[in-house]
Design a protein around this motif. Structure first.
Motif, PDB file in Angstrom:
ATOM      1  N   ARG A 173       0.805  -1.223   0.000  1.00 47.78           N
ATOM      2  CA  ARG A 173       0.000   0.000   0.000  1.00 47.78           C
ATOM      3  C   ARG A 173       0.841   1.277   0.000  1.00 47.78           C
ATOM      4  O   ARG A 173       0.370   2.320  -0.445  1.00 47.78           O
ATOM      5  CB  ARG A 173      -0.921   0.039   1.223  1.00 47.78           C
ATOM      6  N   TYR A 174       2.072   1.217   0.499  1.00 48.25           N
ATOM      7  CA  TYR A 174       2.800   2.441   0.802  1.00 48.25           C
ATOM      8  C   TYR A 174       3.875   2.751  -0.238  1.00 48.25           C
ATOM      9  O   TYR A 174       4.568   1.850  -0.734  1.00 48.25           O
ATOM     10  CB  TYR A 174       3.442   2.352   2.180  1.00 48.25           C
ATOM     11  N   VAL A 175       4.014   4.044  -0.519  1.00 40.65           N
ATOM     12  CA  VAL A 175       5.059   4.488  -1.439  1.00 40.65           C
ATOM     13  C   VAL A 175       6.335   4.882  -0.697  1.00 40.65           C
ATOM     14  O   VAL A 175       7.368   5.125  -1.316  1.00 40.65           O
ATOM     15  CB  VAL A 175       4.573   5.677  -2.290  1.00 40.65           C
ATOM     16  N   GLY A 176       6.252   4.972   0.612  1.00 39.03           N
ATOM     17  CA  GLY A 176       7.397   5.333   1.444  1.00 39.03           C
ATOM     18  C   GLY A 176       6.933   5.616   2.851  1.00 39.03           C
ATOM     19  O   GLY A 176       5.780   5.354   3.211  1.00 39.03           O
ATOM     20  N   GLY A 177       7.831   6.159   3.654  1.00 37.16           N
ATOM     21  CA  GLY A 177       7.461   6.426   5.033  1.00 37.16           C
ATOM     22  C   GLY A 177       8.547   7.169   5.770  1.00 37.16           C
ATOM     23  O   GLY A 177       9.599   7.515   5.218  1.00 37.16           O
ATOM     24  N   LEU A 178       8.269   7.409   7.029  1.00 34.84           N
ATOM     25  CA  LEU A 178       9.210   8.082   7.921  1.00 34.84           C
ATOM     26  C   LEU A 178       9.309   7.251   9.192  1.00 34.84           C
ATOM     27  O   LEU A 178       8.319   7.066   9.905  1.00 34.84           O
ATOM     28  CB  LEU A 178       8.717   9.496   8.245  1.00 34.84           C
ATOM     29  N   LEU A 179      10.488   6.715   9.454  1.00 38.67           N
ATOM     30  CA  LEU A 179      10.739   5.903  10.640  1.00 38.67           C
ATOM     31  C   LEU A 179      11.211   6.801  11.775  1.00 38.67           C
ATOM     32  O   LEU A 179      12.205   7.516  11.631  1.00 38.67           O
ATOM     33  CB  LEU A 179      11.775   4.831  10.331  1.00 38.67           C
ATOM     34  N   ASP A 180      10.481   6.777  12.872  1.00 44.88           N
ATOM     35  CA  ASP A 180      10.863   7.537  14.066  1.00 44.88           C
ATOM     36  C   ASP A 180      11.448   6.560  15.077  1.00 44.88           C
ATOM     37  O   ASP A 180      10.709   5.795  15.707  1.00 44.88           O
ATOM     38  CB  ASP A 180       9.640   8.261  14.640  1.00 44.88           C
ATOM     39  N   HIS A 181      12.756   6.591  15.226  1.00 41.98           N
ATOM     40  CA  HIS A 181      13.416   5.680  16.162  1.00 41.98           C
ATOM     41  C   HIS A 181      13.113   6.046  17.615  1.00 41.98           C
ATOM     42  O   HIS A 181      13.365   5.242  18.514  1.00 41.98           O
ATOM     43  CB  HIS A 181      14.929   5.700  15.931  1.00 41.98           C
ATOM     44  N   GLY A 182      12.575   7.235  17.856  1.00 44.57           N
ATOM     45  CA  GLY A 182      12.206   7.641  19.206  1.00 44.57           C
ATOM     46  C   GLY A 182      10.750   7.390  19.536  1.00 44.57           C
ATOM     47  O   GLY A 182      10.279   7.755  20.610  1.00 44.57           O
ATOM     48  N   SER A 183      10.022   6.788  18.601  1.00 46.84           N
ATOM     49  CA  SER A 183       8.632   6.409  18.842  1.00 46.84           C
ATOM     50  C   SER A 183       8.613   5.017  19.482  1.00 46.84           C
ATOM     51  O   SER A 183       9.632   4.519  19.936  1.00 46.84           O
ATOM     52  CB  SER A 183       7.866   6.446  17.518  1.00 46.84           C
ATOM     53  N   GLY A 184       7.451   4.392  19.517  1.00 46.83           N
ATOM     54  CA  GLY A 184       7.359   3.055  20.088  1.00 46.83           C
ATOM     55  C   GLY A 184       5.929   2.692  20.427  1.00 46.83           C
ATOM     56  O   GLY A 184       4.986   3.361  20.020  1.00 46.83           O
ATOM     57  N   HIS A 185       5.773   1.607  21.190  1.00 44.30           N
ATOM     58  CA  HIS A 185       4.423   1.213  21.591  1.00 44.30           C
ATOM     59  C   HIS A 185       4.442   0.459  22.905  1.00 44.30           C
ATOM     60  O   HIS A 185       5.475  -0.061  23.341  1.00 44.30           O
ATOM     61  CB  HIS A 185       3.709   0.436  20.485  1.00 44.30           C
ATOM     62  N   ILE A 186       3.267   0.444  23.540  1.00 47.51           N
ATOM     63  CA  ILE A 186       3.129  -0.123  24.889  1.00 47.51           C
ATOM     64  C   ILE A 186       1.752  -0.798  25.023  1.00 47.51           C
ATOM     65  O   ILE A 186       0.874  -0.622  24.175  1.00 47.51           O
ATOM     66  CB  ILE A 186       3.249   0.990  25.980  1.00 47.51           C
ATOM     67  N   HIS A 187       1.604  -1.580  26.075  1.00 49.36           N
ATOM     68  CA  HIS A 187       0.288  -2.056  26.522  1.00 49.36           C
ATOM     69  C   HIS A 187      -0.294  -0.912  27.346  1.00 49.36           C
ATOM     70  O   HIS A 187       0.137  -0.660  28.475  1.00 49.36           O
ATOM     71  CB  HIS A 187       0.447  -3.306  27.364  1.00 49.36           C
ATOM     72  N   PRO A 188      -1.252  -0.161  26.811  1.00 49.71           N
ATOM     73  CA  PRO A 188      -1.641   1.097  27.463  1.00 49.71           C
ATOM     74  C   PRO A 188      -2.278   0.930  28.830  1.00 49.71           C
ATOM     75  O   PRO A 188      -2.033   1.753  29.727  1.00 49.71           O
ATOM     76  CB  PRO A 188      -2.608   1.731  26.462  1.00 49.71           C
ATOM     77  N   LEU A 189      -3.097  -0.093  29.017  1.00 54.78           N
ATOM     78  CA  LEU A 189      -3.718  -0.261  30.325  1.00 54.78           C
ATOM     79  C   LEU A 189      -2.685  -0.655  31.369  1.00 54.78           C
ATOM     80  O   LEU A 189      -2.719  -0.161  32.509  1.00 54.78           O
ATOM     81  CB  LEU A 189      -4.840  -1.304  30.257  1.00 54.78           C
ATOM     82  N   ASN A 190      -1.741  -1.504  31.005  1.00 53.70           N
ATOM     83  CA  ASN A 190      -0.698  -1.864  31.965  1.00 53.70           C
ATOM     84  C   ASN A 190       0.193  -0.677  32.313  1.00 53.70           C
ATOM     85  O   ASN A 190       0.703  -0.574  33.428  1.00 53.70           O
ATOM     86  CB  ASN A 190       0.145  -3.023  31.439  1.00 53.70           C
ATOM     87  N   LEU A 191       0.383   0.239  31.349  1.00 60.93           N
ATOM     88  CA  LEU A 191       1.113   1.465  31.672  1.00 60.93           C
ATOM     89  C   LEU A 191       0.343   2.267  32.714  1.00 60.93           C
ATOM     90  O   LEU A 191       0.928   2.748  33.696  1.00 60.93           O
ATOM     91  CB  LEU A 191       1.343   2.301  30.418  1.00 60.93           C
ATOM     92  N   ALA A 192      -0.958   2.427  32.520  1.00 62.78           N
ATOM     93  CA  ALA A 192      -1.767   3.181  33.482  1.00 62.78           C
ATOM     94  C   ALA A 192      -1.766   2.512  34.853  1.00 62.78           C
ATOM     95  O   ALA A 192      -1.620   3.183  35.889  1.00 62.78           O
ATOM     96  CB  ALA A 192      -3.193   3.329  32.967  1.00 62.78           C
ATOM     97  N   LEU A 193      -1.915   1.199  34.882  1.00 65.95           N
ATOM     98  CA  LEU A 193      -1.919   0.490  36.163  1.00 65.95           C
ATOM     99  C   LEU A 193      -0.558   0.616  36.853  1.00 65.95           C
ATOM    100  O   LEU A 193      -0.484   0.764  38.078  1.00 65.95           O
ATOM    101  CB  LEU A 193      -2.272  -0.983  35.940  1.00 65.95           C
ATOM    102  N   GLY A 194       0.524   0.564  36.074  1.00 66.90           N
ATOM    103  CA  GLY A 194       1.846   0.738  36.664  1.00 66.90           C
ATOM    104  C   GLY A 194       2.052   2.138  37.203  1.00 66.90           C
ATOM    105  O   GLY A 194       2.689   2.331  38.252  1.00 66.90           O
ATOM    106  N   GLU A 195       1.524   3.143  36.502  1.00 64.37           N
ATOM    107  CA  GLU A 195       1.633   4.508  37.001  1.00 64.37           C
ATOM    108  C   GLU A 195       0.794   4.697  38.254  1.00 64.37           C
ATOM    109  O   GLU A 195       1.211   5.422  39.181  1.00 64.37           O
ATOM    110  CB  GLU A 195       1.216   5.483  35.899  1.00 64.37           C
TER     111      GLU A 195
END
Length: 434
Positions: A173-195
């Motif tokens: 689908r994609y003609v290109g992109g921008l990779l952000d090495h400072g981005s990322g992902h998490i389990h959002p509810l576990n982040l909230a529970l940990g906080e």
């Protein structure tokens, strides 16, 4: 105080895979504190942690459970900047405001990583995310974005041509992109529970099932604020409103300038290690560049979590799988026949400018709201800025407060249909590559 083991989280993959949480404690009686925070999502929890680390006595009131709203249901992507980028701030608020808010656009992700490390939060933190371009116009916009972010000191971006993005995501689908090495992902509810666990570890008090019924600024001329729940009362020197899309009509002045919107997510059955590695080999999260964008990533147990679309006015769709499966298969036709195990929706708060709304109501009431679908990082930054404002260090807070905001045209009655019309216009431009 009353205890409840009732688990009230809406059905979702996150709720099904969340870490154990302590029994909810609801407020029963009268208490006092330095700062009372309404809302136990990321904004409220980040604010509480920053204040507690500075020695203040903090109480958090939550109408349901910690992370019950957008903080526990979102796409789980750590995406830098704001829903409208820094150049929009330059145009609307001027260079002096942009000079403050530009560098802050990259602080939220750093705050998340710092909290995860400092409080040993287990939330499946992964590194790296991709903005994916569907046409040449979007690719040119990504090139502009890279130059813009680098102008404000951010140096973790890498442009991907069609061959490079094909190696990172198994779709044509994609003609290109921008990779952000400072981005990322998490389990959002576990982040909230940990906080939330960090808040309690620092001596903060969290009361769940404690919906705020009324707020009285400066009661009896004594300053501060009085907050009433069904069975309790909080006397606080300072009040922070952090309910976002779930604040409801508690403060009409805030609800008039914002609109709850729903977005939908599905989670597939677990994929094989080979399937998962073939789809996204380096386990990045991905979002496309459309106005009504699609976003997806792999979970820790190798499910594909795929979200997209917006329901204006926060109505729950009758059949989420029917809405999302075609989007998923358009991106990954090789997953034809894959089973969908979980479908859910959640609300975010949109503003007309699509920039956050920050400000004060009277002398001792502060608020932050309206992340407009870009809240995982911004809410954590907001917590730090709210803390700084309360302690008299207000440069970042005041810069956000300088942004102008307006009520939606047509008021509550017409804000959803008018916004949907605008979204249709932009989505048609996306489809036509205009």
């Amino acid at each position: 105080m009353t205890r409840s083991s009732e688990f009230l989280y809406p059905p979702s993959y996150y709720a099904a895979s969340a870490k154990p949480a302590p029994d909810a404690m609801s407020l029963d009686g009268e208490i006092r504190c330095d700062v009372c925070i309404v809302g136990a999502g990321y904004t409220g929890l980040s604010t509480a942690i920053h204040l507690l680390e500075r020695g203040l006595d903090v109480v958090v009131l939550e109408q349901a459970r910690v992370g019950w709203g957008a903080s526990g249901r979102n796409g789980g992507q750590i995406v830098n900047s704001y829903s409208r980028d820094i150049d929009a701030i330059e145009r609307s608020a001027g260079q002096s405001v942009a000079d403050v808010l530009g560098p802050l656009a990259f602080e939220g992700g750093r705050i998340i990583r710092d909290l995860v490390a400092r409080y040993n939060i287990d939330c499946d933190l992964k590194q790296g995310g991709i903005f994916a371009a569907l046409n040449a116009k979007q690719m040119a916009e990504l090139e502009h974005q890279k130059a813009l972010w680098e102008r404000y000191g951010y140096d973790k971006l890498e442009l991907l041509d069609s061959s490079a993005i094909g190696r990172e995501v198994a779709t044509e689908r994609y003609v290109g992109g921008l990779l952000d090495h400072g981005s990322g992902h998490i389990h959002p509810l576990n982040l909230a529970l940990g906080e939330a666990a960090a808040v309690r570890q620092l001596g903060g008090r969290i009361y769940e099932h404690s919906q705020v019924r009324s707020i009285t600024p400066n009661p009896a001329g004594k300053g501060g604020a009085e907050v009433l729940t069904e069975h309790g009362r909080v006397q606080a020197r300072t009040l922070v409103l952090a309910g976002n899309a779930y604040l409801g009509g508690l403060v009409p002045e805030l609800s008039a300038k914002s609109m709850p919107c729903g977005t939908q997510v599905v989670a597939t059955e677990p994929l094989s290690e080979e399937q998962a590695r073939a789809l996204i080999p380096k386990d990045y999260c991905v979002e496309d560049c459309n106005y009504l964008l699609d976003y997806y990533r792999l979970s820790a147990d190798k499910r594909l979590l795929y979200g997209g679309g917006v329901v204006y006015g926060a109505r729950d769709p009758a059949d989420i799988e029917r809405l999302i499966r075609p989007k998923l298969l358009k991106t990954f036709p090789q997953l034809e026949g894959v089973k969908i195990d979980y479908c859910w929706t959640g609300n975010f708060l949109m503003t007309l400018s699509r920039l956050p709304q920050v400000g004060t109501l009277g002398d001792n009431i502060f608020y932050s709201q309206g992340c407009s679908g870009h809240g995982v990082t911004y809410t954590h930054l907001a917590g730090r800025l709210l803390c700084e404002k309360i302690l008299g260090e207000s440069a970042g807070f005041d810069a956000f407060a300088a942004l102008k905001h307006y009520p939606f045209p047509g008021g509550h009655r017409f804000q959803a249909p008018l916004s949907a019309m605008g979204a249709w216009y932009y989505s048609m431009k996306d489809r036509l590559g205009l």
